[in-house]
Design a protein around this motif. Sequence first.
Motif, PDB file in Angstrom:
ATOM      1  N   PHE A 190       0.971  -1.180   0.078  1.00 30.64           N
ATOM      2  CA  PHE A 190      -0.049  -0.002  -0.125  1.00 30.64           C
ATOM      3  C   PHE A 190       0.931   1.401   0.009  1.00 30.64           C
ATOM      4  O   PHE A 190       0.761   2.223  -0.679  1.00 30.64           O
ATOM      5  CB  PHE A 190      -0.881  -0.004   1.193  1.00 30.64           C
ATOM      6  CG  PHE A 190      -1.514   1.235   1.502  1.00 30.64           C
ATOM      7  CD1 PHE A 190      -2.529   1.887   0.757  1.00 30.64           C
ATOM      8  CD2 PHE A 190      -0.870   2.182   2.689  1.00 30.64           C
ATOM      9  CE1 PHE A 190      -3.126   3.112   1.111  1.00 30.64           C
ATOM     10  CE2 PHE A 190      -1.540   3.475   2.959  1.00 30.64           C
ATOM     11  CZ  PHE A 190      -2.500   3.931   2.410  1.00 30.64           C
ATOM     12  N   LEU A 191       1.928   1.328   0.803  1.00 30.70           N
ATOM     13  CA  LEU A 191       2.842   2.467   0.901  1.00 30.70           C
ATOM     14  C   LEU A 191       3.427   2.713  -0.544  1.00 30.70           C
ATOM     15  O   LEU A 191       3.624   3.755  -0.973  1.00 30.70           O
ATOM     16  CB  LEU A 191       3.788   2.225   2.250  1.00 30.70           C
ATOM     17  CG  LEU A 191       3.292   2.439   3.440  1.00 30.70           C
ATOM     18  CD1 LEU A 191       4.462   2.463   4.450  1.00 30.70           C
ATOM     19  CD2 LEU A 191       2.772   3.973   3.541  1.00 30.70           C
ATOM     20  N   PHE A 192       4.017   1.430  -0.936  1.00 33.83           N
ATOM     21  CA  PHE A 192       4.585   1.671  -2.295  1.00 33.83           C
ATOM     22  C   PHE A 192       3.756   2.519  -3.550  1.00 33.83           C
ATOM     23  O   PHE A 192       4.172   3.194  -4.239  1.00 33.83           O
ATOM     24  CB  PHE A 192       5.157   0.282  -2.887  1.00 33.83           C
ATOM     25  CG  PHE A 192       5.747   0.280  -4.177  1.00 33.83           C
ATOM     26  CD1 PHE A 192       7.332   0.551  -3.951  1.00 33.83           C
ATOM     27  CD2 PHE A 192       5.428   0.112  -5.300  1.00 33.83           C
ATOM     28  CE1 PHE A 192       8.077   0.590  -5.191  1.00 33.83           C
ATOM     29  CE2 PHE A 192       6.089   0.138  -6.555  1.00 33.83           C
ATOM     30  CZ  PHE A 192       7.367   0.270  -6.156  1.00 33.83           C
ATOM     31  N   GLY A 193       2.444   1.861  -3.407  1.00 30.67           N
ATOM     32  CA  GLY A 193       1.487   2.311  -4.409  1.00 30.67           C
ATOM     33  C   GLY A 193       1.151   3.945  -3.793  1.00 30.67           C
ATOM     34  O   GLY A 193       1.107   4.542  -4.989  1.00 30.67           O
ATOM     35  N   SER A 194       1.224   4.238  -2.673  1.00 30.10           N
ATOM     36  CA  SER A 194       0.839   5.470  -2.352  1.00 30.10           C
ATOM     37  C   SER A 194       1.864   6.664  -2.800  1.00 30.10           C
ATOM     38  O   SER A 194       1.656   7.741  -3.121  1.00 30.10           O
ATOM     39  CB  SER A 194       0.423   5.600  -0.809  1.00 30.10           C
ATOM     40  OG  SER A 194      -0.671   4.751  -0.490  1.00 30.10           O
ATOM     41  N   VAL A 195       3.255   5.887  -2.421  1.00 31.86           N
ATOM     42  CA  VAL A 195       4.375   6.896  -2.721  1.00 31.86           C
ATOM     43  C   VAL A 195       4.557   7.095  -4.162  1.00 31.86           C
ATOM     44  O   VAL A 195       4.630   8.144  -4.714  1.00 31.86           O
ATOM     45  CB  VAL A 195       5.651   6.225  -2.140  1.00 31.86           C
ATOM     46  CG1 VAL A 195       6.908   6.960  -2.655  1.00 31.86           C
ATOM     47  CG2 VAL A 195       5.734   6.172  -0.747  1.00 31.86           C
ATOM     48  N   SER A 196       4.390   5.866  -5.096  1.00 29.01           N
ATOM     49  CA  SER A 196       4.340   6.003  -6.451  1.00 29.01           C
ATOM     50  C   SER A 196       3.311   6.965  -6.911  1.00 29.01           C
ATOM     51  O   SER A 196       3.751   7.762  -7.953  1.00 29.01           O
ATOM     52  CB  SER A 196       4.013   4.818  -6.926  1.00 29.01           C
ATOM     53  OG  SER A 196       4.872   3.558  -6.554  1.00 29.01           O
ATOM     54  N   ALA A 197       1.948   6.982  -6.314  1.00 28.61           N
ATOM     55  CA  ALA A 197       1.242   7.957  -6.773  1.00 28.61           C
ATOM     56  C   ALA A 197       1.443   9.335  -6.377  1.00 28.61           C
ATOM     57  O   ALA A 197       1.222  10.425  -7.330  1.00 28.61           O
ATOM     58  CB  ALA A 197      -0.096   7.671  -6.200  1.00 28.61           C
ATOM     59  N   GLY A 198       2.159   9.641  -5.307  1.00 29.22           N
ATOM     60  CA  GLY A 198       2.593  10.717  -4.964  1.00 29.22           C
ATOM     61  C   GLY A 198       3.586  11.318  -5.722  1.00 29.22           C
ATOM     62  O   GLY A 198       3.699  12.587  -6.078  1.00 29.22           O
ATOM     63  N   LEU A 199       4.489  10.578  -6.166  1.00 32.07           N
ATOM     64  CA  LEU A 199       5.773  10.978  -7.301  1.00 32.07           C
ATOM     65  C   LEU A 199       5.069  11.702  -8.657  1.00 32.07           C
ATOM     66  O   LEU A 199       5.447  12.522  -9.003  1.00 32.07           O
ATOM     67  CB  LEU A 199       6.508   9.882  -7.773  1.00 32.07           C
ATOM     68  CG  LEU A 199       7.542   9.566  -6.568  1.00 32.07           C
ATOM     69  CD1 LEU A 199       8.290   8.110  -6.983  1.00 32.07           C
ATOM     70  CD2 LEU A 199       8.660  10.707  -6.638  1.00 32.07           C
ATOM     71  N   VAL A 200       3.650  10.867  -9.053  1.00 29.11           N
ATOM     72  CA  VAL A 200       3.336  11.511 -10.303  1.00 29.11           C
ATOM     73  C   VAL A 200       2.371  12.780  -9.898  1.00 29.11           C
ATOM     74  O   VAL A 200       2.751  13.671 -10.847  1.00 29.11           O
ATOM     75  CB  VAL A 200       2.000  10.452 -10.824  1.00 29.11           C
ATOM     76  CG1 VAL A 200       1.404  10.909 -11.924  1.00 29.11           C
ATOM     77  CG2 VAL A 200       3.013   9.205 -10.952  1.00 29.11           C
ATOM     78  N   ILE A 201       1.828  12.661  -8.678  1.00 27.07           N
ATOM     79  CA  ILE A 201       1.109  14.178  -8.660  1.00 27.07           C
ATOM     80  C   ILE A 201       2.142  15.272  -8.464  1.00 27.07           C
ATOM     81  O   ILE A 201       1.768  16.160  -8.995  1.00 27.07           O
ATOM     82  CB  ILE A 201       0.391  13.972  -6.955  1.00 27.07           C
ATOM     83  CG1 ILE A 201      -0.931  12.958  -7.488  1.00 27.07           C
ATOM     84  CG2 ILE A 201      -0.115  15.427  -6.838  1.00 27.07           C
ATOM     85  CD1 ILE A 201      -1.470  12.830  -6.161  1.00 27.07           C
ATOM     86  N   PHE A 202       3.149  15.076  -7.637  1.00 29.19           N
ATOM     87  CA  PHE A 202       4.061  16.018  -7.501  1.00 29.19           C
ATOM     88  C   PHE A 202       5.027  16.662  -8.566  1.00 29.19           C
ATOM     89  O   PHE A 202       4.979  17.672  -8.960  1.00 29.19           O
ATOM     90  CB  PHE A 202       5.183  15.656  -6.474  1.00 29.19           C
ATOM     91  CG  PHE A 202       6.141  16.678  -5.869  1.00 29.19           C
ATOM     92  CD1 PHE A 202       5.887  17.694  -5.230  1.00 29.19           C
ATOM     93  CD2 PHE A 202       7.556  16.565  -6.355  1.00 29.19           C
ATOM     94  CE1 PHE A 202       6.878  18.550  -4.712  1.00 29.19           C
ATOM     95  CE2 PHE A 202       8.534  17.542  -6.258  1.00 29.19           C
ATOM     96  CZ  PHE A 202       8.095  18.710  -5.222  1.00 29.19           C
ATOM     97  N   SER A 203       5.247  15.534  -9.519  1.00 32.07           N
ATOM     98  CA  SER A 203       6.260  15.917 -10.763  1.00 32.07           C
ATOM     99  C   SER A 203       5.108  16.016 -11.920  1.00 32.07           C
ATOM    100  O   SER A 203       5.579  16.710 -12.702  1.00 32.07           O
ATOM    101  CB  SER A 203       7.009  14.651 -10.996  1.00 32.07           C
ATOM    102  OG  SER A 203       6.304  13.649 -11.439  1.00 32.07           O
ATOM    103  N   GLY A 204       3.984  15.451 -12.056  1.00 37.96           N
ATOM    104  CA  GLY A 204       3.169  15.836 -13.156  1.00 37.96           C
ATOM    105  C   GLY A 204       3.454  14.846 -14.283  1.00 37.96           C
ATOM    106  O   GLY A 204       2.938  15.095 -15.478  1.00 37.96           O
ATOM    107  N   GLN A 205       4.314  13.832 -13.874  1.00 40.03           N
ATOM    108  CA  GLN A 205       4.695  12.824 -15.192  1.00 40.03           C
ATOM    109  C   GLN A 205       4.837  11.769 -14.351  1.00 40.03           C
ATOM    110  O   GLN A 205       5.195  11.412 -13.098  1.00 40.03           O
ATOM    111  CB  GLN A 205       5.826  13.497 -15.834  1.00 40.03           C
ATOM    112  CG  GLN A 205       7.234  13.642 -14.989  1.00 40.03           C
ATOM    113  CD  GLN A 205       8.276  14.459 -15.576  1.00 40.03           C
ATOM    114  OE1 GLN A 205       7.955  14.669 -16.693  1.00 40.03           O
ATOM    115  NE2 GLN A 205       9.263  14.378 -14.867  1.00 40.03           N
ATOM    116  N   LEU A 206       4.876  10.531 -15.368  1.00 42.24           N
ATOM    117  CA  LEU A 206       5.219   9.135 -14.836  1.00 42.24           C
ATOM    118  C   LEU A 206       6.627   8.715 -14.911  1.00 42.24           C
ATOM    119  O   LEU A 206       7.115   7.748 -14.061  1.00 42.24           O
ATOM    120  CB  LEU A 206       4.432   8.289 -15.849  1.00 42.24           C
ATOM    121  CG  LEU A 206       3.069   7.962 -15.501  1.00 42.24           C
ATOM    122  CD1 LEU A 206       2.385   7.149 -16.819  1.00 42.24           C
ATOM    123  CD2 LEU A 206       2.690   7.265 -14.358  1.00 42.24           C
TER     124      LEU A 206
END
Length: 206
Positions: free
Chosen positions: A133-149
């Motif tokens: 769950f943390l891995f998924g949340s952190v991954s989503a946070g990276l996309v939100i913060f950077s705006g890219q994948l």
Amino acid sequence: SNNDYVKSFIVSLSVWIGFIFLTQLITKSISFASTVEFLSTNVFAQTLAFEDNPFFLFLAYAIIIPLSESLSFFGALLEIAVDVVKIKSRSLLDVGSIASMVIVGILFAVFHITARIGPGASGSLNTSLFIVFLFGSVSAGLVIFSGQLIETILFHFFANSTALFSLLLQDTQILTISLLAIGFTGILTFLIKKVNVGRLLNGIRS
């Protein structure tokens, strides 16, 4: 196509190292090496197909899976979550951002519900699923913060390649495992830049 790939590489590597230390705190592991072993055997690479074929093994687990999961969970699915909760900014402290990270993290954990504790490992099923769950949340946070994948894809590359090298080279020191994972991800980053797939790595629309 205008991604700063070196910056993305450094950011994703830093987040991966931070994630290992966070896991160490959660699992109360006594060392960095034992934490990597826990992640390898209980979270990222439990049951491996193509074990007798290293080429297909790495193609599947270190390349195809990170790309497909990033595009589906942290691309399309995250964008739906962002639209539903009406995210107002890229700040990770925004209520909409937190809600989106939690939603995607939960769905990512459910998708990986087979996460379990391996023989001789300490912890519980709940611990493994919480790490997922943390891995998924952190991954989503990276996309939100950077705006890219791109950062999330590289983060996933680091995780899966570290797990694979750790399992396949069990008598190898953790420093060597880490350097191999960094080098492997570096090569993939170079190839991503070379084939100009930046247009596929756009995450959330501005």
